[in-house]
Design a protein around this motif. Structure first.
Motif, PDB file in Angstrom:
ATOM      1  N   PHE A  58      72.098  33.659  10.744  1.00  0.00           N
ATOM      2  CA  PHE A  58      71.275  34.101  11.862  1.00  0.00           C
ATOM      3  C   PHE A  58      70.831  35.549  11.687  1.00  0.00           C
ATOM      4  O   PHE A  58      69.734  35.921  12.091  1.00  0.00           O
ATOM      5  N   CYS A  76      67.011  36.225  11.766  1.00  0.00           N
ATOM      6  CA  CYS A  76      66.587  36.842  13.016  1.00  0.00           C
ATOM      7  C   CYS A  76      67.366  38.124  13.216  1.00  0.00           C
ATOM      8  O   CYS A  76      68.375  38.129  13.904  1.00  0.00           O
ATOM      9  N   PHE A 101      69.675  39.565  16.017  1.00  0.00           N
ATOM     10  CA  PHE A 101      70.944  38.916  16.295  1.00  0.00           C
ATOM     11  C   PHE A 101      72.105  39.864  16.086  1.00  0.00           C
ATOM     12  O   PHE A 101      73.095  39.833  16.809  1.00  0.00           O
ATOM     13  N   LEU A 150      77.715  31.173  19.698  1.00  0.00           N
ATOM     14  CA  LEU A 150      76.749  31.747  18.766  1.00  0.00           C
ATOM     15  C   LEU A 150      75.554  30.831  18.591  1.00  0.00           C
ATOM     16  O   LEU A 150      74.412  31.294  18.510  1.00  0.00           O
ATOM     17  N   GLY A 195      72.092  32.344  19.300  1.00  0.00           N
ATOM     18  CA  GLY A 195      71.190  32.568  18.171  1.00  0.00           C
ATOM     19  C   GLY A 195      69.912  31.757  18.281  1.00  0.00           C
ATOM     20  O   GLY A 195      68.813  32.244  18.015  1.00  0.00           O
TER      21      GLY A 195
END
Lengths: 323, 315, 310
Positions: free
Chosen positions: C25, C29, C32, C275, C279
Motif C-alpha cells: 500500500f 499509495c 498511506f 489496514l 488502504g
C-alpha cells in the motif's frame, strides 16, 4: 438419519404447532399453513446445501452472497432481453462456480472452510454490487415469476421446487456411494482417505452443490420478490445453519440428514409466523428465536444427543507434522 | 525456493490488481467526500450521482462512500476520520444517526475540515448547513392527499415505518401521524417498521394481510417498502381493494404509479439534495455566506402528474 | 537475549503478511505511510483488537463465541442508559463490564456444565442479546448529555487517542494472563488436549467458565469504547464484529483446533483487516470494490499462511 431423531424433531414441530393453534386461531387457517410451508421453502433449499457441507464437518458462510450474486447477474441478463431459461442457467452456473472455488480451496489448498467461505462472502457480495451498480432490477417476465409466485395443481411452486430438491438430495445422500462418502468424511476424514475415498473430490462436490443450491434458492427468491438486489441474503448463512442444527444434524459432521433439516426449517418458520400472528413486537423476535433455539438444544442434550465440538472448527490439515 | 517464488508471484498479482484503481486526479479545485447511509437503496445512488454532476459543474473531486453495514454510524465516523487525515477540503455527510455522528463532526471541527449535512440533520457539532427535504411536512402533505383523494377520508390503514432511530423515520412518521389524526374516520390498524427495505416491506405486509382481513390503505414512509408491500398484496390478489402510498419518488415508484399499482409518492429529488449540499460546501469554501437550512421541496406525485417524472427517467 | 529470541519465535508468520501489505500500500499509495494515517489505522483497529483478545482465548480453548458482537452493543446500551438517567461515568462503566462478566458466566455454564456446543450456545445468546438491545429502547439509540464518558472514545492522552491506550493496556494484561499464569497455560492445554488436562487434575469446567467470563468482559469493554466513539448506545452497532474477530484470530494463526496461536498473531490479524479497509479507502476504491478486494486479499493471505505452516 436415525428414525428416532427424526421422530423427536417431528414431535417438537407438532407440539409447537399445537401450542400455537391453541393460542392463535388463525394459525390453523389453511392459507396460513400454506403460507408457512411456502415461506419455509427457500430456507429449506438453502438448508439442503448447508446440511451437505456440515455433514463433512465444514461450513458455508457464503450462501447468501452467492445467492445475491447469481440472482443479480441473471437479472441483468433477463432485463436486457434475455430469455428466462438462459437466465436461470446463468444463475445456476454462477452458484456452481462459486461453490467449486470454495470446495477447491478447502480440498486442495487446505484453507479452513470458515475462512474461504467468509472471504467468498465478501467477494461475491462485492461483485453483486458492482454488477448492479447500485440499481435494483425489478419486474421480470411472467414465466420467470411463475417459479416463485405461481401455483401448480393449487400448490405454490416454491413448495413443489423445494420438495423436489429434498427428494433428489435425500435419495442422493441415502442411496448413492457419494452419500456414504460424505458421511464418512464427516466422521473421520483420515480413515476415510486411507480407505480409498476420494476425499478431495467429495469435498469439492459438496461445496459446489451448496453453491448450486444457493443459486437455485436465489431463483425462487428473486422470482417471488420480483426484484433482484445485491443486499439480499445477509442473514441466510446463520439461518441455514440454525435450520440444520435444530434439525438434528450434528455440527461435528457424520450424522444427520435432509429430513431433519426440513423439519428444522419448518420449526423456525413456524416460530416466526407464530410471533407475527401473536403480534410479538418485531424487536423482541430475535430474542425469542434465540431463546427457543437454546431451549430446543437443551432438550436435545437431555435426550443425550449432542455432545462434543463442532468439527468444522478442527483444521482440515491434521497432517504433516502436527500430532 | 518454490514457496518464495509463489509468494512473490501472488504478491505481484495482488499488486497489479490494486494498481488499477481510480485514485485522486490532480488539478481540481477542491476535494470532498460524500458519505451516504448505505449501498442498499437506489436513493443513495441517486444522491451520489447528483453529487458527481455538481462535481463536474464546479470542477471538484468528490469521492462517494457508503458503510458496508447499512446505516452504520461507526463506519461513517471512520470515513470522516480518514477524510480528516487525508486533509479533504470538505466532508458532506448524510448522518445515519443524527446524534451519533456528532463525535465525527467534532473531530472534523478540531481537524479544520468543514462539514455539510445532507438529507438528514445532525444534532451537534459545527457544520456549514443542512440541505434536504422537510421530511415531516412532506410526509404530512403526501399522507393527507392520499387519505383525501384515494380513501375519501375514511377506512382502515396500515403504516409502514422506516429504520428505527433514524431521524428521517421519526420525522416522516410524525408527519403521517399528524395527517391521520385529522381524519376521525381513519383507523390505524397497525404501525410497524419495515426498515425502509423492499424485502422487509413484502414480508411484513404478508403477515399483516393474514392478520387483517379488511384493509383499505397502506401508508409507507418510503418507496422501497411500498413496492415490497405491493408485491405481497398483489400475490394475495387484494391489490384492487388496497391502495398504497410511498415516499421518495424513486424510479421504480414512478413506473409503478404510471402502471396504476402505486397511488402516490412524495418526490424527493435526492440528486437535487446532493447537488445543493455540494453547492453549499463549495460556496462556503469560496467564502460566501450559506443559509442555515436549504429546503428542497418534495411535491406529491400521482397519476395526474407522473408523466413529467417518467420523462426524466427515460433520459 | 533469550527472552527476545522467545519473543521472536512467538512472532507468527502473519507479521510477514502484514509487512508485505504495508509495503504494497505504501508503494501504490504514498499517503498511506503518513503518520496521521497510521495513527488513524491503529485507532480504528483498537475496538476490534480488544474484542479479538477475548476471542483468541476462546479459540485457544477450542471453542467459539458468536455472541460477542451483540454483547458489545448490549454493554454500550446499558452504559448509555445509565448515563442518560443521570448516573455517573463510573457506574456506567462498571455495569457495562458487569454485563460482560455475567453473560460470560452464563454462557460458560451452558458450555461447561450442560455441555452445549459453544457454537450453538453462543448462537442462541446472540439472538437473545440482540433482542434485549433492540427491545430496551424500542430499537432506537440511547443518547446521554455530555459526560466524562465521552473521553473514552474521543479523548486524547499525550497526543494519542484514548482508545489506543485502552487497547494497549488490555493487550498487556492479556499477554501476562496468557503467558505468565497457570490460567493461560491451562487455556492452551485445554485446546490441545482437554482430556489430558482433566486427567491432570485441572478443573476443566471452571477453566471454560473463566475463559468465557474473561472474553465477555473484554467484549463489553470493547462495546463501551465503541459506544463512546459514536456518543450513543446503539442496539445493533456491534453486529458483525464476531466474524471480524474470528477472522483476525484465524489470520493471526490461532487455529480452530485450539492450542496453537496467540495474541501476537491476533494483533497483526486485526491490523491487517483494519489496514485493508483503510488502504482501500485511501486508494479511492468505492465500497463494493473494497468488498471484493477484501475477499481476495484474505484468501491470498490465508493461502500463504497455510503454505508456510506446512
Amino acid at each position: 438419519m436415525s428414525q428416532s431423531k427424526v421422530i423427536s424433531r417431528l414431535i417438537l414441530l407438532l407440539g409447537l404447532s399445537l401450542l400455537l393453534s391453541l393460542v392463535s386461531p388463525s394459525f390453523t387457517r389453511f392459507d396460513n399453513l400454506v403460507n408457512v410451508v411456502r415461506q419455509a421453502a427457500i430456507l429449506n433449499i438453502l438448508g439442503i446445501g448447508m446440511t451437505l457441507v456440515i455433514l463433512t464437518g465444514g461450513i458455508d458462510l457464503s450462501n447468501g452472497a452467492v445467492l445475491a450474486l447469481s440472482s443479480c447477474v441473471s437479472a441483468i441478463y433477463m432485463k436486457s432481453g434475455g430469455s428466462f431459461g438462459v437466465g436461470i442457467l446463468i444463475a445456476l452456473a454462477i452458484g456452481l462456480a462459486c461453490g467449486l472455488i470454495n470446495g477447491w480451496m478447502v480440498a486442495r489448498i487446505f484453507v479452513p472452510p470458515f475462512v474461504i467461505t467468509y472471504a467468498m462472502m465478501f467477494f461475491a457480495r462485492g461483485l453483486a454490487y458492482i454488477a448492479l451498480k447500485g440499481q435494483i432490477m425489478y419486474g421480470f417476465s411472467k414465466e420467470f415469476r411463475f417459479l416463485g409466485a405461481g401455483h401448480l395443481f393449487g400448490i405454490p411452486t416454491p413448495i413443489l421446487l423445494s420438495g423436489a430438491a429434498l427428494l433428489v438430495f435425500y435419495f442422493f445422500l441415502k442411496y448413492t456411494p457419494f452419500g456414504a462418502d460424505i458421511y464418512a468424511l464427516g466422521s473421520d476424514e483420515e480413515s476415510s482417505r486411507l480407505s480409498g475415498v476420494k476425499t478431495g473430490r467429495r469435498l469439492i462436490l459438496v461445496y459446489a452443490l451448496s453453491g448450486f443450491l444457493s443459486a437455485f434458492a436465489g431463483v425462487v427468491y428473486t422470482s417471488r420478490l420480483n426484484a433482484a438486489e445485491p443486499v439480499i441474503g445477509e442473514s441466510f448463512p446463520l439461518d441455514a445453519i440454525a435450520a440444520v442444527v435444530i434439525g438434528g444434524t450434528a455440527l461435528e459432521g457424520g450424522q444427520g440428514g435432509m429430513v431433519g433439516t426440513m423439519i428444522g426449517a419448518l420449526i423456525i418458520t413456524v416460530i416466526i409466523n407464530g410471533m407475527n400472528l401473536l403480534r410479538v413486537p418485531s424487536l423482541l423476535q430475535s430474542f425469542i428465536l434465540g431463546s427457543v433455539i437454546l431451549i430446543m438444544i437443551a432438550s436435545q442434550y437431555f435426550s443425550g444427543r449432542l455432545k462434543g465440538l463442532p468439527s468444522f472448527l478442527k483444521p482440515l490439515a491434521m497432517k504433516g507434522g502436527e500430532t | 525456493m518454490g514457496k518464495k517464488v509463489l509468494f512473490v508471484a501472488l504478491m505481484l498479482c495482488v499488486f497489479v490488481g490494486l494498481w488499477n484503481h481510480d485514485g485522486w486526479a490532480a488539478a481540481k479545485q477542491y476535494r470532498m467526500v460524500f458519505i451516504v447511509k448505505s449501498m442498499d437503496n437506489p436513493f443513495w445512488n441517486m444522491m451520489l450521482e447528483g453529487a458527481q454532476s455538481a462535481a463536474k459543474d464546479l470542477n471538484l473531486e468528490i469521492k462517494g462512500l457508503a458503510p458496508i453495514k447499512p446505516n452504520n454510524v461507526e463506519e461513517q465516523i471512520r470515513m470522516m476520520e480518514d477524510a480528516i487525515t487525508q486533509k479533504m477540503d470538505a466532508i458532506v455527510v448524510v448522518p445515519a444517526d443524527s446524534k451519533g455522528i456528532v463525535p465525527g463532526i467534532e473531530k472534523a471541527n478540531r481537524g479544520g475540515v468543514p462539514v455539510m449535512t445532507s438529507n438528514t440533520r445532525a444534532f451537534g457539532g459545527q457544520f456549514i448547513s443542512f440541505a434536504g427535504a422537510p421530511n415531516e411536512e412532506a410526509a404530512y402533505i403526501v399522507t393527507k392527499k392520499f387519505i383525501q383523494q384515494f380513501l375519501n377520508g375514511k377506512g382502515n390503514v396500515i403504516i409502514l415505518e422506516g429504520v428505527p432511530g433514524a431521524q428521517t423515520s421519526i420525522d416522516r412518521k410524525a408527519g403521517t401521524d399528524r395527517a391521520t389524526k385529522e381524519f376521525p374516520n381513519i383507523k390505524v390498524l397497525a404501525s410497524q417498521t419495515a426498515k425502509f427495505s423492499r424485502v422487509e416491506g413484502m414480508r411484513v405486509m404478508e403477515n399483516l394481510l393474514q392478520r387483517f382481513p379488511a384493509i383499505d390503505g397502506v401508508i409507507c414512509n418510503n418507496d422501497e417498502m411500498a413496492l415490497g408491500a405491493i408485491e405481497a398484496i398483489d400475490a394475495a390478489k387484494r391489490l384492487k381493494d388496497i391502495k398504497v402510498a410511498g415516499f421518495d419518488g424513486n424510479n421504480d415508484a414512478i413506473k409503478s404509479i404510471s402502471e396504476g399499482r402505486l397511488m402516490v409518492t412524495g418526490a424527493q429529488r435526492p440528486d437535487a439534495q446532493a447537488y445543493w449540499s455540494v453547492l453549499g460546501a463549495y460556496m462556503y469554501l469560496e467564502g460566501y455566506p450559506v443559509p442555515t437550512d436549504i429546503y428542497v421541496p418534495c411535491p406529491p406525485v400521482d397519476k395526474s402528474n407522473v408523466a413529467e417524472y417518467l420523462k426524466r427517467i427515460k433520459k | 537475549m533469550s527472552d527476545v529470541k522467545v519473543l521472536l519465535k512467538r512472532c507468527p508468520n502473519v507479521i510477514f503478511l502484514f509487512a508485505g501489505l504495508v509495503v504494497l500500500f505504501a508503494v501504490i499509495c504514498p499517503p498511506f505511510l503518513s503518520l496521521g494515517n497510521l495513527a488513524n489505522l491503529v485507532l480504528q483497529g483498537s475496538v476490534l483488537l480488544i474484542v479479538s483478545l477475548g476471542m483468541t482465548l476462546i479459540m485457544l480453548g477450542n471453542m467459539i463465541d458468536l455472541s460477542v458482537g451483540c454483547l458489545m452493543s448490549l454493554s454500550g446500551m446499558v452504559a448509555a442508559m445509565i448515563l442518560a438517567k443521570g448516573g455517573g461515568t463510573f457506574s456506567a462503566i462498571l455495569f457495562g463490564i458487569l454485563i460482560g462478566l455475567a453473560s460470560g458466566l452464563f454462557v460458560g455454564l451452558l458450555v461447561a456444565k450442560l455441555h452445549f456446543p459453544s457454537f450453538i450456545a453462543t448462537f442462541g445468546m446472540m439472538g437473545i442479546f440482540e433482542g434485549i438491545s433492540l427491545f430496551s429502547n424500542e430499537g432506537s439509540s440511547v443518547y446521554w448529555p455530555k459526560s466524562a464518558f465521552n473521553f473514552v472514545g474521543s479523548g486524547m492522552l499525550f497526543q494519542v487517542p484514548f482508545p489506543i491506550w485502552v487497547a494497549a493496556a488490555l493487550f498487556i494484561v492479556v499477554y501476562v494472563l496468557l503467558y505468565r499464569t497457570p490460567f493461560g497455560a491451562n487455556t492452551y492445554a485445554l485446546g490441545g488436549h482437554e482430556e489430558g488436562l482433566r486427567l491432570a487434575g485441572v478443573n476443566v469446567r471452571r477453566q471454560k467458565v473463566l475463559i468465557f467470563m474473561t472474553s465477555g468482559m473484554l467484549a463489553s469493554m470493547a462495546g463501551l469504547v465503541l459506544a463512546s466513539r459514536i456518543a450513543s448506545g446503539h442496539p445493533t452497532v456491534g453486529i458483525g464484529y464476531e466474524f471480524e474477530a474470528i477472522a483476525s484470530c484465524v489470520i493471526g494463526g490461532t487455529t480452530f483446533f485450539g492450542g496453537r496461536g496467540g495474541i501476537m498473531g491476533t494483533l497483526f490479524g486485526v491490523l491487517i483487516i483494519t489496514l485493508l479497509r483503510n488502504g482501500l479507502n485511501l486508494m479511492g476504491y468505492s465500497t463494493p470494490y473494497q468488498y471484493c478486494a477484501i475477499g481476495i486479499i484474505l484468501v491470498v493471505g490465508i493461502t500463504l499462511n497455510s503454505i508456510y505452516q506446512r
